[in-house]
Design an enzyme around this catalytic site. Structure first.
Site, PDB file in Angstrom:
ATOM      1  N   ASP A  12       0.853  -1.190   0.000  1.00 46.23           N
ATOM      2  CA  ASP A  12       0.000   0.000   0.000  1.00 46.23           C
ATOM      3  C   ASP A  12       0.887   1.238   0.000  1.00 46.23           C
ATOM      4  O   ASP A  12       1.944   1.252   0.660  1.00 46.23           O
ATOM      5  CB  ASP A  12      -0.916   0.016   1.230  1.00 46.23           C
ATOM      6  CG  ASP A  12      -1.900   1.175   1.174  1.00 46.23           C
ATOM      7  OD1 ASP A  12      -2.916   1.044   0.463  1.00 46.23           O
ATOM      8  OD2 ASP A  12      -1.653   2.206   1.820  1.00 46.23           O
ATOM      9  N   GLU A  14       0.991   5.585   0.362  1.00 43.80           N
ATOM     10  CA  GLU A  14       0.356   6.867   0.659  1.00 43.80           C
ATOM     11  C   GLU A  14       1.009   7.895  -0.246  1.00 43.80           C
ATOM     12  O   GLU A  14       2.245   7.950  -0.349  1.00 43.80           O
ATOM     13  CB  GLU A  14       0.529   7.254   2.131  1.00 43.80           C
ATOM     14  CG  GLU A  14      -0.040   6.255   3.128  1.00 43.80           C
ATOM     15  CD  GLU A  14      -1.533   6.027   2.952  1.00 43.80           C
ATOM     16  OE1 GLU A  14      -2.222   6.915   2.405  1.00 43.80           O
ATOM     17  OE2 GLU A  14      -2.019   4.955   3.361  1.00 43.80           O
ATOM     18  N   HIS A 151      -5.252   4.124   7.032  1.00 45.06           N
ATOM     19  CA  HIS A 151      -4.805   5.227   6.178  1.00 45.06           C
ATOM     20  C   HIS A 151      -3.313   5.522   6.345  1.00 45.06           C
ATOM     21  O   HIS A 151      -2.845   6.572   5.909  1.00 45.06           O
ATOM     22  CB  HIS A 151      -5.618   6.503   6.396  1.00 45.06           C
ATOM     23  CG  HIS A 151      -7.055   6.368   5.970  1.00 45.06           C
ATOM     24  ND1 HIS A 151      -7.415   6.000   4.693  1.00 45.06           N
ATOM     25  CD2 HIS A 151      -8.202   6.513   6.659  1.00 45.06           C
ATOM     26  CE1 HIS A 151      -8.738   5.944   4.623  1.00 45.06           C
ATOM     27  NE2 HIS A 151      -9.228   6.242   5.791  1.00 45.06           N
ATOM     28  N   ASP A 156      -2.755  -0.342   6.240  1.00 52.70           N
ATOM     29  CA  ASP A 156      -3.635  -0.733   5.142  1.00 52.70           C
ATOM     30  C   ASP A 156      -3.135  -1.998   4.450  1.00 52.70           C
ATOM     31  O   ASP A 156      -3.933  -2.826   3.997  1.00 52.70           O
ATOM     32  CB  ASP A 156      -3.760   0.404   4.130  1.00 52.70           C
ATOM     33  CG  ASP A 156      -4.669   1.519   4.637  1.00 52.70           C
ATOM     34  OD1 ASP A 156      -5.226   1.360   5.727  1.00 52.70           O
ATOM     35  OD2 ASP A 156      -4.796   2.548   3.945  1.00 52.70           O
TER      36      ASP A 156
END
Length: 565
Positions: A12, A14, A151, A156
């Protein structure tokens, strides 16, 4: 290769935005999964070499200051590629994460990732088509996954790895997918070829549901031998039954197991939703279907008892309603609520709490010294005491709100004085009291004196009014009328009012557990529909003709408050 032998790297990112050409990676999180277990983890903040927008900070908690001293992408990505190795790149919306990784690699002058990719969003669309959302938050809720660091990249990635394991298990069980090649192909299958609806479900959908009448009622799901598995009620039978047989795969394990056994559905229509609620309760308790967890037996709910048969009444609680001259209010949910109401009455109204012997001896008690009693043992002022009893009666019927106002003031003062524990205690008591008294406000009478016509205008039933007749606190029958009613319907209303509100009828000596349960169900239904109801009270001096005219008037133009006739 068998799935158990493969390495999945669930990743994942960000990012500072959604466009790979303009935005940048600011965190990478990944977990390595083999044979259903996490064997390694990777997490690293990345300097995006641009500021982090406020909306991204609000969502992720990552600020520009946090990534200012982090290594840039060209230092982090070689470590991530080494962690990825030959593993299968897994992400929730892999096209998004993959595009950002490839864009960063291209800016470094490096080759894009050659790894096989697996998208858990694609799998969700095929395995859970009935689920309302395929987002990671909804899947975590559906599978009851406890997500830490939501998040943030690693949090995640951890959640996505759990979702992946659930999907792999479901694929093996339902579709016999056990190899990596079959798994990778499955994510690209057309929706139509993913699964066939079980034959018995398809049969019920096609042959049974179209015949279900659009009415309130109670339905029964049965197995092959006709044994009831589940009994439910519905405001509209077709809508409720369709919800059971649509998106079966998104149901919980218990419900899916039940639906595997269902072979037939029966139903009984009722005139109103209230009657469906009462019929459901009776049938569940009588038949005890395996998949009904609630309402399997009758409970003795507590009632508040105001002993008005005594010259100096007291307040207590009891589980039995007797024909003893006392007034009963409720029921309330449990003994804690009953004791709370009795305590509030004692503190605010100061009715006596001593026994009759002590009262007659004129012996002052501890409650008098605590200023929790009007000391009738000394004053012998029955008239003044009766005035207090009237205030208690107004409180218990929800008509007097002054106690609630006083409690709100005390709660605010406790908060202002930083006594938050006391303020929280008052808040919790206040919330419970408000709900209890709002239910009593609609009835506006003790249980045995609750005689009324409840005029209900449902928003989804234009042109129709349902009149529910309540006698001695119990639902008796309902009458459906047009709005305005025809002369024949007026005649029916008058006839039924004469029958139900017979001045010669005696109240029951006692109430059974079933009576008490159905009084509680009636109270809940009235509370839930209080904004759609008008209560027309009846007493022995009211004529049935006047009662009928009041019902007709309420059906034509509903008034928000209960009216005494």
């Amino acid at each position: 290769m068998d799935i158990a032998d493969a390495t999945f790297v669930v990743t994942d990112l960000e990012t500072t935005g959604t466009t790979p050409d303009d935005d940048r990676i600011m965190e990478i999180g990944a977990v390595k999964v083999r044979d259903g277990s996490v064997v390694d983890r990777f997490q690293q903040l990345v300097n995006p070499q641009q500021s982090v927008p406020g909306r991204i900070t609000k969502m992720t908690g990552i600020t520009t200051g946090m990534v200012f001293e982090a290594p840039p992408a060209d230092e982090v990505l070689p470590d991530y590629r080494a962690f990825l190795g030959d593993g299968i790149l897994v992400a929730h919306n892999v096209s998004f994460d993959g595009s950002f990784l490839d864009a960063e690699l291209q800016r470094m002058g490096d080759e894009t990732l050659p790894n096989e990719t697996l998208c858990t969003v694609r799998l969700a669309r095929r395995l859970l088509p009935g689920l309302d959302s395929k987002g990671l938050s909804r899947l975590a809720q559906f599978y009851d996954i406890d997500v830490e660091g939501r998040h943030r990249a690693l949090g995640d990635a951890e959640a996505t790895s759990v979702v992946l394991r659930r999907f792999v298990s479901q694929l093996a069980f339902e579709h016999e997918v056990e190899t990596v090649e079959a798994l990778l192909r499955f994510q690209h299958q057309s929706y139509q070829t993913v699964r066939e609806v079980p034959g018995h479900i398809e049969s019920i959908r096609d042959e049974v549901l179209p015949d279900v009448p659009d009415e309130p009622g109670v339905y029964v799901m049965k197995n092959r031998s006709g044994t009831p598995l589940y009994i439910g009620k519905a405001k509209r039978l077709p809508d409720r039954l369709r919800s059971h047989f649509t998106a079966v795969e998104s149901s919980g394990a218990r419900k899916r197991k039940m639906l595997q056994k269902v072979r037939s559905v029966d139903w009984t229509t009722t005139a109103t939703e209230l009657e469906a609620i009462l019929l459901e309760s009776r049938r569940i308790k009588a038949e005890k279907p395996r998949y009904n967890r609630a309402q399997r037996r009758y409970y003795n709910r507590p009632f508040i008892r105001l002993d008005t048969a005594h010259e100096y009444p007291t307040v207590s609680w009891t589980r039995r309603l007797e024909a003893d001259g006392a007034e009963y209010y409720g029921p309330v949910r449990n003994t804690e609520q009953a004791e709370m109401v009795v305590d509030v009455v004692g503190r605010f109204f100061q009715l006596r709490e001593c026994d009759d012997e002590r009262l007659h001896l004129g012996q002052r008690c501890l409650y008098a010294d605590m200023d929790r009693c009007t000391v009738p043992c000394e004053t012998k002022d029955a008239e003044a005491y009766a005035t207090v009893v009237e205030r208690v009666r107004a409180f218990l019927t929800g008509q007097d709100q002054s106690v609630l106002g006083t409690m709100r003031d005390r709660m605010q003062r406790a908060s202002d004085n930083l006594n938050f524990e006391k303020a929280a205690e008052l808040r919790d008591t206040l919330e419970q009291l408000e709900r209890i008294l709002e239910k009593q406000r609609v009835a506006a009478a003790p249980v045995r004196q609750h005689n009324a016509a409840l005029v209900h205008q449902a928003p989804d039933r234009a042109g129709r009014v349902d009149v529910m007749l309540v006698r001695f606190g119990r639902f008796e029958e309902s009458i459906a009328c047009a709005a305005p009613p025809s002369p024949e319907e007026r005649g029916t209303l008058l006839e039924r009012c004469r029958s139900v509100f017979d001045v010669e009828a005696d109240p029951p000596e006692t109430f059974s557990k079933r009576d008490a349960t159905e009084i509680r169900l009636l109270s809940h239904w009235v509370y839930a529909h209080r904004d759609e109801l008008t209560s027309i009270r009846w007493d022995a001096v009211s004529s049935h003709e006047d009662m009928t005219e009041s019902i007709v008037s309420a059906g034509l133009e509903r008034v928000p408050e209960s009216s005494n006739q």
